[in-house]
Design a protein around this motif. Structure first.
Motif, PDB file in Angstrom:
ATOM      1  N   GLU A   1     -23.838  -4.849 -22.154  1.00 42.10           N
ATOM      2  CA  GLU A   1     -24.977  -4.182 -21.546  1.00 42.10           C
ATOM      3  C   GLU A   1     -26.191  -5.117 -21.570  1.00 42.10           C
ATOM      4  N   ARG A   2     -27.121  -4.831 -20.703  1.00 41.64           N
ATOM      5  CA  ARG A   2     -28.364  -5.623 -20.639  1.00 41.64           C
ATOM      6  C   ARG A   2     -29.108  -5.513 -21.960  1.00 41.64           C
ATOM      7  N   ILE A   3     -29.602  -6.683 -22.442  1.00 40.10           N
ATOM      8  CA  ILE A   3     -30.299  -6.742 -23.725  1.00 40.10           C
ATOM      9  C   ILE A   3     -31.772  -7.049 -23.456  1.00 40.10           C
ATOM     10  N   ASP A   4     -32.623  -6.150 -23.946  1.00 38.73           N
ATOM     11  CA  ASP A   4     -34.075  -6.356 -23.844  1.00 38.73           C
ATOM     12  C   ASP A   4     -34.610  -6.504 -25.252  1.00 38.73           C
ATOM     13  N   ARG A   5     -34.959  -7.729 -25.605  1.00 42.17           N
ATOM     14  CA  ARG A   5     -35.402  -8.009 -26.974  1.00 42.17           C
ATOM     15  C   ARG A   5     -36.653  -7.219 -27.325  1.00 42.17           C
TER      16      ARG A   5
END
Length: 808
Positions: free
Chosen positions: A88-92
């Motif tokens: 899945e997309r990772i948003d830090r």
């Protein structure tokens, strides 16, 4: 084109960085990976198989899987090649905010044998956020009396990125009257101030519109702008002043709505409207806007939404105080959320065997569970337990994982189904608990032998049955299931019998019903026994044997046989001689008969069916002795004919008759008429000669017969029996208990039916049971070649002379 080149260089640098970091992690012995945020789905982070020194095939065979409890699973493992890839997309910034280090912990389990792994994945920042100001427009009111060098707070821009990707510099488009200054040197978090460089003249210019630009250090550089609207006012030379530069407060997450979190205060030394202060949130996170509210007049900050420690542990809010003259001041409010025990433990079953065989070994693992409490400290410490009444044990593997094993052997026939309830309780006050119930089925194995209802089966079968008649139903029980409990019946031949049992009976392999293959004859077979085997269909099959004894019950199907007087045609003219001087009670003769049946069916009674003179003779009903009932008279006929009826005691009764001719005379020389029919003499000249010869021969034979009878009578003091000097009934030994006896004389008793020669001795001893004879004198019929030999032996041992013997 320039933009594409920069991105390619950036990605190249990122890949190089990942490789170096992975190499350093592998060398240090820690299982750790690094990944940039915003990577495309499917991007490979590392190879699990290589890191764990496992063959790729083992990942599938040993059921390697990730058991992360996060709501969103960001990583997965390709079991075909062992690659750890982005799912899945990772948003830090969403995960870690402004924290310098951002890590994701991934937990994985591999079974057979069971191992746990924790992979630490560092999420690296990229410059994916532009600087942004909390407001699109900032109004600044400056009195014209303000001297150069005066500073006006502008706040600062926000950039969620960290490091060089965060804010690095600010620029202002106006440099004649205004410039920028800062309170501290923290790069990326500058508290900007607008510095007045020259004295303002409202009459020349009453307002200014400045553009403030924030620059980050990313490549390419990203910017954010805000419009600063400067209004020149008349002299208001005092700014609001907060009582504290930074406010800190702790709030429990379960406080009620409208709870007073903090009361801030600012003062202004001006008077009138210039001293009237209005409070507001200058910079507030989006989620905090829904949770807190500030009273613009009093400065009271209250809780308006639901706090959740597990989502956000602290909030930082910038509060603005503005006086009536437009001067503002800012202060920071730091709100720390204190955890409350508001989350019950969560139980997750990661591995579960819903069915185990009943022969499973002790300590067989049936379930692997993961227990997690989102609360902190004691509120998040969990204790698990299961019922001690169940044959299972809960074993702690680490802080979060337990395994359930069997602590005793299983028996499906006792308990085939278990409901296992796991109770997880935290250590909070008050404690919260969660129950998780799952069902375990015990599968059957073939561990039970078929069991018969009886130790031995004894049944009775009347003779003369129809072939195919059902005799008895043998039933066995097997407590196993399905094929393990399906029983098949079969007959085991008894090798002791000359004729196989299978020629007498058969058994239905499914129902256990025993059938007769032919009609039985009690006089040939009294009883026989065999074994029936009950065998289940398990693998391997289990079996059990039982003995079945079938007793043939006698039916009255034989007519009495008269042994004396003989009914042979050559003896039909035999006469019994009675001296004329005989007195009352004189024994004339004795009728002897036997019946091939046994018991009541063989009890014989004697009756005079026809007689020339009914007052002259009597017959013993049970002995068959014919005696004179009165003294002879002169008028009595010298020839008497008796018809004796011999009848058995069966139902229906069978009978036989015999005719006896009696001669009453003073001597043997007197012969009665032998034939009632007149003899027709031939008219030939020699008829007289032949008649004389015939009479002479008959006279000689009669004299010899009478002499023999007298000699025998004198010797034995008993009536003449002709050539029959010994006679007896066969001995019947009923080995099976009778269910048909009426109680008068049970069939279970054997009887000695030997006949005595001397009428003064008990004549017929057939009513004496054989148990009156000493046990050592008995002969088992199994040890005799025939019934005749047994009768002879038993009679001789008891000093009884047998008259005759017959094999049945």
């Amino acid at each position: 084109m320039h933009q594409t080149t920069v991105n390619e260089k950036t990605m190249t640098w990122q890949v190089l960085y990942l490789f170096l970091l992975f190499l350093i992690t592998t060398i240090s012995g820690q299982i750790q990976y690094s990944a940039f945020e915003e990577l495309k789905k499917g991007s490979v982070v590392g190879n699990i198989a290589n890191t764990l020194n496992l063959d790729v095939i083992e990942l599938s065979e040993r059921k390697f899987h990730i058991v992360s409890r996060a709501k969103t699973q960001y990583f997965s493992v390709n079991l075909e090649n062992g690659d750890l890839f982005v799912l899945e997309r990772i948003d830090r910034e969403m995960l870690c905010g402004t924290e310098q280090n951002c890590f994701l912990n991934v937990e994985a389990v591999i079974e057979n044998p069971l191992h746990f792994y924790t992979f630490k994945i560092e999420i690296l920042d990229i410059n994916d956020n532009s600087p942004i100001f909390s407001k699109q427009k900032v109004d600044v009111h400056i009195s014209e009396s303000t001297l150069p060098g005066a500073r006006f707070a502008l706040g600062h821009a926000q950039d969620p990125d960290i490091g060089t990707s965060s804010i690095q510099n600010y620029e202002l488009n106006e440099k004649e009257y205004f410039s920028l200054s800062d309170k501290n040197s923290i790069v990326g978090n500058k508290n900007l101030e607008l510095v007045l460089e020259k004295t303002l003249d409202r009459e020349k210019q009453s307002s200014f519109e400045l553009i403030l630009t924030a620059f980050d250090g990313g490549k390419p550089v990203k910017t954010g702008t805000v419009l600063i609207n400067i209004v020149v006012l008349d002299a208001n030379d005092n700014y609001p002043v907060f009582s504290q530069d930074t406010y800190q407060v702790n709030v429990h997450e379960n406080v009620p709505d409208n709870f007073l979190v903090l009361w801030i205060n600012a003062t202004d030394e001006d008077e009138g409207s210039n001293a009237k202060i209005t409070y507001s949130f200058y910079h507030v996170p989006v989620e905090a806007k829904l949770l807190f509210d500030i009273d613009s007049t009093s400065g009271k900050i209250r809780k308006t939404g639901k706090l959740d420690y597990e989502l956000t542990k602290n909030y930082e809010i910038t509060v603005e105080a503005k006086d009536g003259g437009g001067l503002v001041a800012h202060s920071k409010v730091l709100i720390q959320i204190i955890d409350a025990n508001d989350n019950p433990p969560e139980i997750q079953i990661d591995s579960f065997l819903s069915i185990i065989p009943e022969d499973s070994l002790v300590e067989t693992v049936i379930a692997l569970i993961n227990v997690l409490d989102l609360d902190s400290k004691e509120n998040g410490e969990v204790v698990c337990e299961i019922s001690k009444m169940l044959p299972f044990q809960l074993i702690l593997l680490n802080n979060n994982y337990y395994k359930i094993v069997t602590r005793s052997s299983m028996d499906r026939e006792i308990t085939s189904h278990y409901e296992i309830t796991i109770k997880a309780t935290d250590k909070g006050s008050p404690p919260l608990s969660t129950n998780k119930t799952f069902e375990l089925t015990i599968s059957d194995v073939n561990d039970n032998t078929p069991i018969f209802e009886k130790d031995i089966y004894i049944t009775f079968m009347a003779e003369n049955n129809l072939p195919g008649t059902s005799i008895y139903r043998i039933h066995a029980v097997d407590h196993d299931l399905n094929e393990n409990g399906h029983i098949t019946y079969s007959i085991i031949d008894n090798n002791r019998l000359d004729i196989p049992v299978s020629s007498h009976v058969s058994i239905n392999s499914v129902t256990g019903v025993v059938y007769a293959l032919h009609s039985f004859d009690y006089e040939q077979v009294r009883h026989f026994q065999f074994q029936v085997k009950a065998e289940d269909n398990g693998s391997p099959p289990l079996s059990n044997n039982v003995t079945v004894r079938i007793c043939i019950v006698d039916v009255n199907d034989n007519i009495p046989k008269i042994l004396y007087p003989s009914l042979d045609s050559d003896r039909a003219a035999l006469y019994e001689f009675i001296p004329h001087f005989s007195l009352k009670g004189y024994l004339v003769t004795k009728v002897i008969a036997v019946d091939d049946d046994t018991g009541h069916n063989a009890w014989l009674s004697y009756h005079l069916l026809q007689t020339s003179d009914s007052s002259l003779f009597t017959i013993g009903q049970h002995s068959g002795e014919i005696r004179i009932s009165r003294d002879f008279q002169d008028g009595d006929a010298s020839r008497q004919t008796l018809v004796v009826l011999v009848k058995d005691n069966g139902s229906p009764s069978f009978s036989s008759t015999v005719t006896i001719n009696l001669v009453i005379a003073d001597s043997f020389q007197v012969l009665p008429e032998i034939n009632k029919q007149p003899i027709k003499l031939e008219t030939t000249p020699n008829i007289t000669f032949y008649l004389v010869i015939a009479i002479a021969m008959i006279s000689i034979l009669f004299i010899l017969t009478v002499v023999s009878a007298v000699i025998s009578k004198c010797k034995n003091s008993s009536p003449v029996f002709g050539t029959l000097n010994k006679a007896s009934y066969p001995q019947f030994n009923v080995r099976c208990p009778s269910q048909l006896s009426n109680g008068t004389l049970p069939l279970s008793f054997p009887y000695d039916v030997c006949v005595a020669i001397d009428a003064t001795q008990n004549e017929f001893t057939y009513l004496r049971p054989i148990h009156d004879v000493p046990t050592e004198n008995l002969i088992d019929t199994d040890d005799c070649p025939s019934a005749t030999d047994c009768v002879k032996e038993n009679c001789s041992k008891n000093n009884i002379e047998q008259v005759s013997s017959f094999d049945f």
